[in-house]
Every structure is written in structure tokens, then in C-alpha cells.
Design an enzyme around this catalytic site. Sequence first.
Site, PDB file in Angstrom:
ATOM      1  N   HIS A 121      -1.176 -36.293  35.560  1.00 42.27           N
ATOM      2  CA  HIS A 121      -0.987 -35.656  34.249  1.00 42.27           C
ATOM      3  C   HIS A 121      -0.136 -36.602  33.392  1.00 42.27           C
ATOM      4  CE1 HIS A 121       0.770 -32.626  31.487  1.00 42.27           C
ATOM      5  NE2 HIS A 121      -0.182 -31.796  31.870  1.00 42.27           N
ATOM      6  N   ASP A 198       4.442 -34.316  41.868  1.00 47.44           N
ATOM      7  CA  ASP A 198       4.230 -33.374  40.764  1.00 47.44           C
ATOM      8  C   ASP A 198       3.536 -32.157  41.362  1.00 47.44           C
ATOM      9  OD1 ASP A 198       3.199 -31.864  38.729  1.00 47.44           O
ATOM     10  OD2 ASP A 198       2.413 -33.551  37.564  1.00 47.44           O
ATOM     11  N   GLN A 201       0.571 -27.900  39.881  1.00 45.57           N
ATOM     12  CA  GLN A 201      -0.642 -27.141  40.222  1.00 45.57           C
ATOM     13  C   GLN A 201      -0.644 -26.692  41.680  1.00 45.57           C
ATOM     14  OE1 GLN A 201      -2.909 -26.046  38.177  1.00 45.57           O
ATOM     15  NE2 GLN A 201      -2.104 -27.143  36.410  1.00 45.57           N
ATOM     16  N   LYS A 224       3.576 -21.519  35.424  1.00 50.40           N
ATOM     17  CA  LYS A 224       2.280 -21.621  36.107  1.00 50.40           C
ATOM     18  C   LYS A 224       2.256 -20.782  37.387  1.00 50.40           C
ATOM     19  CE  LYS A 224       0.965 -25.926  33.966  1.00 50.40           C
ATOM     20  NZ  LYS A 224       0.564 -27.324  34.069  1.00 50.40           N
ATOM     21  N   CYS A 362      -4.565 -33.358  29.278  1.00 50.75           N
ATOM     22  CA  CYS A 362      -3.396 -34.245  29.457  1.00 50.75           C
ATOM     23  C   CYS A 362      -3.626 -35.224  30.599  1.00 50.75           C
ATOM     24  CB  CYS A 362      -2.111 -33.459  29.708  1.00 50.75           C
ATOM     25  SG  CYS A 362      -1.649 -32.419  28.350  1.00 50.75           S
TER      26      CYS A 362
END
Length: 404
Positions: A121, A198, A201, A224, A362
Site C-alpha cells: 500500500h 503492515d 488487512q 478496519k 493506494c
Amino acid sequence: MDIEKIRDDFPILKREVSGRPLIYLDNAATSQTPRCVVNHIADTYYRVNANVHRGVHTLSQEATDAHEAARRRVQQFIGAASPSEIIFTRGTTEAINLVASSFGDEFLHDGDEVILTVMEHHADIVPWQLLQRRRKIKLRVVPINERGELQLDVYKQLFNERTRLVGVAQVSNVLGTINPVREMIAYAHSQGVPVLVDGAQAIPHLRVNVQDLDADFYAFSAHKIYGPTGIGILYGKEKWLDAMPPYQGGGEMIAHVDFSGTTFGELPFKFEAGTPDYVGTAAFASALDYVDSIGLEAIAAHENELMRYTTAQMEQIEGMRIFGTSPHKSSVISFLVDGIHHYDMGMLLDKLGVAVRTGHHCAQPLMTSLGIEGTVRVSFAMYNTRAEADAFIAALHRVVKMFR
Ligand SMILES: *Cc1c(COP(=O)(O)O)cnc(C)c1O
């Protein structure tokens, strides 16, 4: 899992769009917020609101207790060794910027290298490029194969004596690919290189244990995973956080301030300048309680079932291209239909009540590597139903027919 009962906890799911029931399939961008989280926010403002950490009065102590309890709740949720390894930020983006800025200042020198992946991202690309304005560091990029999986042989070849950090998304927000971060971390550590994951998600769909992964840094956002906006988490191993300089200066992060020099506070406060969003952190803890009350494993199984069911029907449509076909995949489906621009598809689906995301998500370097400008993305959450998947497929057929 009683989906109808869960849906009752999310009042927004009852609204209509363009005169039709909302079908919300944009969960990878933000998930909806259950009533218990919104009520928690209201309750804090109505009953407890006071600035944290510096007050002796009752409200301030209660607010501080709730804020620090939230830190321990997050620690427990991701299996961190200590609450001082949990830094509250504004989101994944700020968490990664903190590492790029602070770790970068301390440990990256001209000529050093950082390994990223082509599916990162922008939040895990641009902070490193900003650092390049101050340090002549080189970014090396792991490519993907035709299924949208990282090429691990190339990954291993990218290491050399100047490699100082690896940055990798555990789950791609475009392809849904679940990357083998545990193995990637083990390899990086064998080369003496720390890894930033990261987890934006991953955290809503996978059970994450940062100690089991042996991640050096792990970043994610509350919004999220059914929490409020504006709250993020940076997990960092204490040995790194201790060695890193503060990211921002101000109140909360100091031990003693003098115009001849200032000493900084202990972890985690060293990295938390200014009044934190203690209303949001406490509400986030209630979101994690909510997720655990349903069970992350049950949620993931439900979402995966929906993803596979929907994918199978999408594949029947002529001209359908699905990006990201790894068997190790989370509940995200990115696609294009030949001859239909992703933007037109998104607008027309919206007219039919279906909320999807369109564009580059993104992840423009990934789009470039796929040779496209953007995709349409559907992404599932715990409250989505098979009936909604069917309605989405029916809407998709209607849109496709308009163009044929
Ligand atoms: C959403 C997302 C981000 C950015 O999260 P923010 O909440 O906008 O800071 C970073 N990485 C991935 C993989 C994401 O999906």
C-alpha cells in the site's frame, strides 16, 4: 454465527442507497461500526471525559484507567510481550511513518537498503520515499507471480550487507494474497535484518500473534476491524523502540523539560506526544471484545466461504478477469470485466445499492506491474450474507448487459 443477530448490531446496514437496501462490500477500506462501539464513545463523553495521565481527580483517573486498559487489551489481542510495546497512533499510515522517520533516522545511512514488495500500500512506500529526501537509501522491490503471490526466491536474492529493513503487507488489500510473513521474517532474521509488517488487512481476518511471527514492527488500524476511525496501533519490539528517538515532541512524551535540554519519557509514552484519543482507544477495546465474542476464526471461515462462493459465480461471466488467485487468499476480490471501465462499473453498482471500491486502491506500483490503471474490489465482513453475494452477482450481470 447468527448473521441476522450480528446485522442488528450494525444500524447502518438498515439504510438504503438509491432506493435499494445497502449492500456494503467495501469492508477492506473501512468496516462498519457496531452499536456497542458507538455507545462506548457516547458513554465516555457523557460520563468520564477528562484528559488522561496528568490529573489527580476522579474523572481523569477513570479516563486514564480505560485508556491504559485498552492498551493491555490490544497487547493481549496480538500477543505482545508487554503493554509498553503498544503505541497508539492515528492509523496504519502514521504507524509506518513513525518507523520510517524514527527507525530511519537512527538506523538507516546513505547507501543502506530497504526491501519492500510490489503489492505494498502507498502507506508502506511513500514514508520510505520521504526518508530518501534525507538519506540516500535504496528501495528494493519483491515482484509477484501470475497468481499474485510474492516471488520468494527473488526476495532472498535481494538481501545484501546493506539491507537494513524489510517492509511487507501480511495481506494485500488488492489481491487478497496472504503472504508467508512468518517464513519471510525468519529468513530476514537469518540475515540479521528486522521486519515491519503492515497488518491493516490481516488483523480483521487472521489470528495474529506478533511473538509467534517474531515481527519487529506490526502496524494496523482500528477502523478496519470494527473500531473507530483515527486509531491505529504500532507494535514494536521493546529493544527497537528503546533504541529509537521520539517521533514527535510535546506533552506526554517527556520526563523533564528544560531549555538547556529535555529528557524523554519511558515507553510507550516516548512515542505518544500530546493528548491521545483516549475516547477512541477505549472504544477500540470494546470493538476487540465484540470481535472475540463472535470469534475471529468463525468470522474468517464465513468470509472465506462468501469469497469463494462469489468468485465461482463471477468466473462464469464472459470477459471477467480476477486479480489475485492464490489459494492463500483473504476475503477480497479485485476484478475487471473486458470493455467496462472500473469507474463505470462502480458507479452503476452503486445505483443498484452495491457499495464497492474502484481505482488503484493506494497501490499504484502494483497496478503498473499488472499493466492496468485500477480494478473493482469487493471485500467481505462478518455481517455480509449469501443473499447479498447473490444480489451483487445479479447487479453485476445487469451492468455487464448494459455494455453488451
Ligand atoms: C488501509 C490500509 C493502509 C492504511 O490504513 P490507514 O487506516 O488509512 O492508515 C495501509 N496498508 C494496507 C494494506 C491497508 O489496507
